[in-house]
Scaffold this active site. Structure first.
Site, PDB file in Angstrom:
ATOM      1  N   GLY A 168       0.834  -1.203   0.000  1.00 41.73           N
ATOM      2  CA  GLY A 168       0.000   0.000   0.000  1.00 41.73           C
ATOM      3  C   GLY A 168       0.866   1.249   0.000  1.00 41.73           C
ATOM      4  O   GLY A 168       1.956   1.281  -0.583  1.00 41.73           O
ATOM      5  N   SER A 169       0.417   2.253   0.719  1.00 46.25           N
ATOM      6  CA  SER A 169       1.077   3.562   0.682  1.00 46.25           C
ATOM      7  C   SER A 169       2.470   3.567   1.298  1.00 46.25           C
ATOM      8  O   SER A 169       3.208   4.534   1.135  1.00 46.25           O
ATOM      9  CB  SER A 169       0.208   4.587   1.402  1.00 46.25           C
ATOM     10  OG  SER A 169      -1.070   4.639   0.792  1.00 46.25           O
ATOM     11  N   THR A 170       2.834   2.502   2.013  1.00 44.60           N
ATOM     12  CA  THR A 170       4.185   2.491   2.585  1.00 44.60           C
ATOM     13  C   THR A 170       5.223   2.431   1.470  1.00 44.60           C
ATOM     14  O   THR A 170       6.399   2.681   1.699  1.00 44.60           O
ATOM     15  CB  THR A 170       4.409   1.288   3.527  1.00 44.60           C
ATOM     16  OG1 THR A 170       4.124   0.080   2.812  1.00 44.60           O
ATOM     17  CG2 THR A 170       3.494   1.367   4.746  1.00 44.60           C
ATOM     18  N   LEU A 171       4.782   2.086   0.252  1.00 51.04           N
ATOM     19  CA  LEU A 171       5.710   2.025  -0.867  1.00 51.04           C
ATOM     20  C   LEU A 171       5.944   3.429  -1.470  1.00 51.04           C
ATOM     21  O   LEU A 171       6.881   3.627  -2.237  1.00 51.04           O
ATOM     22  CB  LEU A 171       5.151   1.078  -1.945  1.00 51.04           C
ATOM     23  CG  LEU A 171       6.165   0.368  -2.846  1.00 51.04           C
ATOM     24  CD1 LEU A 171       7.135  -0.455  -2.023  1.00 51.04           C
ATOM     25  CD2 LEU A 171       5.441  -0.525  -3.849  1.00 51.04           C
TER      26      LEU A 171
END
Lengths: 363, 607
Positions: free
Chosen positions: B315-318
């Protein structure tokens, strides 16, 4: 002093070569026993006590002239038979009924027969013409087989055979014709398969094990294998007194009784074994020499038979320990730890000494 | 006189016969004692001398502060020598009356027995209770060939807290013997089955010693003739800090999830939690079927190590990594502004790709895009960069490959590319897949360990270290423990270090910015945290439907992710957190990150 003993006693009646060799043998035996018992002095003391009793019996019997013994013979034989029949009904002992419990000590009546059978055969042949005719031969066989069968039923095949053999030796020395000897031997060989069916299972196992000890190395083959290892590892000079690992670590079963020769072989090596055999051979041949000196048929036959039977003990035990013969409960004479047999054996030598002492005495 | 002559001849014959017989018998003794002497000497020695293996003591395991986490405690086990037992069945039955003998223990014993010789002592039951030892002592004379043997049993004082790191030892079995030197394990009963115990088995086990003992015919030991001491196993010092581990454990509460904390300066792992867990001590003495089924059937699979094996959509951690890729590959500039309207359309496309905030975020540059996690910005960036460029750049951070952590069975994860998709499905790549890859969705799969490793490289400026649980090890007899060298897996080339600072600053604003998504975890203290939240979809959102957490079944709810490092100025710890079915990354996983960072920094900052 002389007056308090009967007039026929000639004090002392001793055969010194025989006595010395017996004492050497006994001494050697005690030394080995000390090691074989796991250095248990109490075992040595008990054996010493028995030897003491045996030596006294020997001393006493050496003073009894052969013709007196001959007079006692039928009664001794009858007593032996009665006791054997008694064990049939009142015997004690682990799984076998060989022993009679006589209060303070237990007693193996078959031991009497080791002396009584050759005595009885000699007694029977004494007045007769030798070599024995067919009827006498058959009678003798009856005399020796009756107790042998009773002993075999106890069951104690080893002693039964030895008792029978002692009777046979008497017959042999009496001049039993060779054709009869060879004929009976042939018959016995032919009867061997039948014997197999008469044997107890434990006896059959012993024979099986003898034929192939490695088939059950931890079970019935154990005795023979461990005994052979003890003998073989002893080498020429032995591992030294008290240093036999096979015996001290209890790998040899019955190490102070039937298998004491394995302990001796391990600790004293081939030299010890040959010395022992030499002593035995000397004793047996001395016995035969005494027989040859004897004046009466009875004494001659008895002395010869006792000497030969004594030596058969050595051969059977030596063969068993080295894996040449199946395991039969035959002790190494005068060395194995054990009760009545020592007394009987020494009593037998008392008779020999008496015969020697009275060699010039014509009845 | 004729009679006497006859006797004489017979006596002479007899004498000859006995002389012959004794000669024959003597020859037999000569044969045994002279010619077979060597053979029987050998047999006599092997009769009494037995060579017995002496098992080495298993190395102990400590955490980085010297707390023992795997120790050896004295215990008693029941052993049986088959050869000395008369009736095995009956003996086991009788033993069952005084000692609790479960079916599987007997089964294992029987299996074990087949690979031992009859005179070997084979264990029947481990870890006897004091009462059992006492009862056996009383009845001992009835049990020839059965003995109670003292030994050292593995014990894990922290129970389930460290199970997914340490693993456990269990009874040595056939399969184990295939992968070790069986000779060295002759006296050993236990072997590392999973975890650190398995990975460092050869160092923990040590080398077996030998005892030459003299026994009697009953097999009783009389004396030790010769002894070659075993070389005990190495003691291991893990980089793990039990206090940090405990903080992570507590912060997760009773939620399923994983926490990995690392030191970005060398890759050493400070905490690795996977929940739920189980008590490793149950496995040491042979777990009962009942206990095993209970663990196997428990909700959320306690046996599953999420930190290492759990594949989650990042998800957005990438986003920070994709942002960095955009800057370094010059797809974007720091000043580039993108307008977020709430929906993004590919050029010429009609399908909307949504922002998480209805109506969008308005104009944002890279800082704002990270701070507020603006999807539109990254949709567009990804579309412009292309999937293969994105793959190649992100691969440098270790995504889509094993990190090389010192545990077995690591999940590779997935970092998608055209080639990957063709190889996997035989299908061409669609541009829309590039767009959602820009926010870490679609095919992307990462593990918590991968996230922590990648973030470490981002935080320290491009050095990707292989994560390490082993910090140092100490050989038997050594004074000093030997430090384990950090292993640099990749030095990521830097085109402009300012680009790295931009992304780091963007992450700082996630926590400390006015509109940061994780403002709630801002520490009051001196240090600053850089972080990024993420949400992993468990089920792909149906077109046009609205995800309302409270209306979604628990097992279909999104996973909450959070990655962070601190202190911002001089990074000392990196964390990656997954809270399964937790929903919002910042609100659910963020506080866990804060708790772990606090636990570490409060110790580190102490004088």
């Amino acid at each position: 002093m002389r007056r308090i003993v009967p007039g026929w006693v000639k004090w002392p009646q001793m055969d010194f070569p025989l006595l010395v060799s017996l004492l050497l043998l006994i001494g050697f035996g005690l030394v080995v026993l000390y090691s074989a018992s796991g250095q248990d002095m109490s075992v040595v003391y008990r054996q010493g006590t028995r030897l003491g009793v045996g030596l006294v019996a020997m001393l006493v019997l050496s003073q009894v002239p052969p013709h007196i013994l001959r007079l006692w013979t039928p009664y001794l034989f009858a007593l032996g038979m009665a006791l054997l029949l008694a064990t049939w009904f009142f015997g004690v002992g682990r799984s076998t009924s060989r022993w009679l419990d006589l209060g303070p000590f237990r007693f193996q009546p078959s031991e009497i027969m080791k002396l009584a059978v050759p005595m009885m055969v000699a007694w029977y042949l004494h007045p007769r013409r030798l070599p024995p005719d067919l009827l006498s031969t058959l009678t003798c066989f009856a005399i020796l087989l009756a107790p042998a069968v009773l002993i075999a039923r106890q069951p104690d095949l080893g002693t039964a055979l030895l008792v029978a053999v002692s009777g046979c030796f008497t017959l042999f020395l009496a001049g039993l014709p060779w054709r009869v000897i060879l004929g009976s031997a042939g018959l016995a060989a032919a009867a061997a398969p039948a014997l197999w069916y008469l044997m107890h299972e434990y006896q059959r196992n012993r024979v099986r094990t003898f034929l192939d000890p490695e088939s059950d190395p931890l079970g019935s083959g154990w005795n023979i294998i461990q005994s052979k290892i003890a003998v073989g590892s002893g080498g020429v000079l032995g591992k030294g007194w008290l240093n036999g690992t096979q015996s001290n670590l209890e790998f040899i079963p019955e190490r102070h009784t039937d298998f004491i020769l394995a302990v001796l072989s391990e600790e004293f090596g081939l030299l010890g074994v040959l010395l022992l055999f030499a002593l035995y051979l000397f004793i047996a041949s001395r016995g035969l020499y005494i027989a040859g000196m004897a004046r009466s048929t009875y004494a001659r036959l008895l002395a010869g038979s006792l000497s030969l039977t004594f030596f058969v003990y050595v051969l059977v035990n030596g063969g068993m320990v080295s894996g040449m013969l199946p395991v039969v409960g035959v002790p190494l004479p005068l060395i194995s730890y054990g009760g009545t047999s020592i007394v009987t054996l020494l009593a037998g030598f008392g008779i020999l000494m008496s015969i020697y002492g009275h060699r010039n005495f014509i009845r | 006189m004729q009679e006497s002559l006859l006797f004489g001849s017979r006596a002479t014959t007899a004498l000859l016969l006995i002389v012959g017989a004794i000669l024959l018998l003597s020859l037999r003794y000569v044969f045994l004692q002279v010619f077979s002497h060597d053979e029987f000497t050998t047999r006599s020695i092997s009769n009494r001398v037995r060579i017995v293996p002496v098992a080495p003591n298993r190395g102990l395991i400590y955490d980085r502060r010297g707390r023992p986490v795997a120790e050896n405690l004295p215990a008693y086990r029941l052993e049986l020598v088959a050869e000395k037992v008369e009736d095995l069945e009956a003996t086991i039955l009788a033993l069952g009356r005084i000692i609790d003998l479960p079916e599987d223990a007997i089964e294992k014993f029987q299996k074990n027995r087949s690979r031992h010789r009859v005179f070997d002592s084979v264990p029947l039951k481990f870890n006897l209770s004091e009462a059992e030892v006492a009862r056996f002592a009383v009845d001992r004379h009835n049990f020839a060939g059965v003995e109670i043997v003292p030994y050292l049993a593995r014990h894990y004082p922290y129970g389930e807290l460290l199970t997914h790191v340490l693993g456990y030892v269990g009874r040595l079995d056939e399969n184990d013997l295939r992968r070790v030197d069986a000779g060295n394990y002759r006296g050993t009963t236990h072997i590392g089955k999973v975890g650190i115990e398995r990975y460092y088995e050869d160092r923990l086990h040590g080398n077996s010693g030998i005892e030459k003992i003299e026994t009697n015919a009953q097999g009783r030991v009389l004396s030790v003739l010769e002894r070659q001491d075993p070389a005990h196993g190495d003691d291991l010092i893990l980089s793990l800090d039990v206090q940090v581990q405990q903080a992570a454990w507590d912060a997760l509460g009773d939620r399923a999830g994983a926490v990995v904390a690392m030191d970005p300066n060398d890759g050493s792992v400070l905490a690795m939690v996977s929940k739920p867990s189980f008590d490793a001590n149950l496995f040491v003495h042979g777990i009962s079927g009942e206990n095993y089924r209970a663990i196997l059937n428990a909700p959320n699979r306690p046996l599953f190590n999420r930190a290492l094996l759990g594949g989650y959509e990042p998800g957005s951690t990438l986003k920070p990594f994709i942002g960095l890729a955009g800057l370094e590959l010059e797809v974007i500039t720091p000043d580039k502004q993108v307008f977020s309207s709430g929906n993004y359309y590919m050029p010429g496309g009609s399908r909307p790709f949504r922002d998480w905030k209805k109506g969008g975020h308005g104009w944002v540059n890279i800082y704002g895009a990270l701070e507020q996690s603006v999807n539109t910005y990254f949709y567009r960036l990804a579309y412009e960069m292309g999937i293969d460029a994105m793959h190649d750049y992100l691969a440098q951070f270790g995504f889509g490959d094993r990190t090389g952590l010192d545990l077995l069975g690591e999940n590779r994860g997935v970092l998608p590319s055209r080639q990957w998709k063709r190889g996997q499905f035989g299908l061409p790549w669609y541009p829309g897949e590039t767009v959602i890859a820009g926010i870490g969705q679609g095919f992307n799969v990462t593990t918590p360990v991968q996230l922590a490793t990648a973030l470490s490289a981002l935080a320290n400026g491009g050095s990707r270290y292989s994560p390490r649980l082993l910090f140092a090890s100490k050989r038997m007899g050594d004074e000093q423990a030997q430090r384990v060298e950090a292993r640099l897996a990749q030095q990521i080339p830097i085109r402009d270090s300012a680009n790295w600072a931009i992304v780091q600053e963007g992450m700082r604003r996630v926590v400390h910015g006015e509109r940061g998504t994780a403002r709630a975890i801002q520490p009051e203290s001196a240090y600053q945290i850089a972080g990024k939240s993420g949400t992993a979809q468990v089920v792909a959102q149906v077109e046009g439907s609205e995800y309302v957490e409270s209306q979604t079944a628990m097992h279909l709810r999104h996973h909450a992710l959070f990655i962070a490092y601190a202190p911002f100025s001089n990074p000392g710890i990196v964390v990656a957190i997954v809270v399964e079915h937790g929903g919002g990354g910042s609100s659910q996983a963020g506080p866990v990150a804060r708790a772990v960072i606090d636990a570490w920094l409060s110790q580190e900052l102490e004088p």
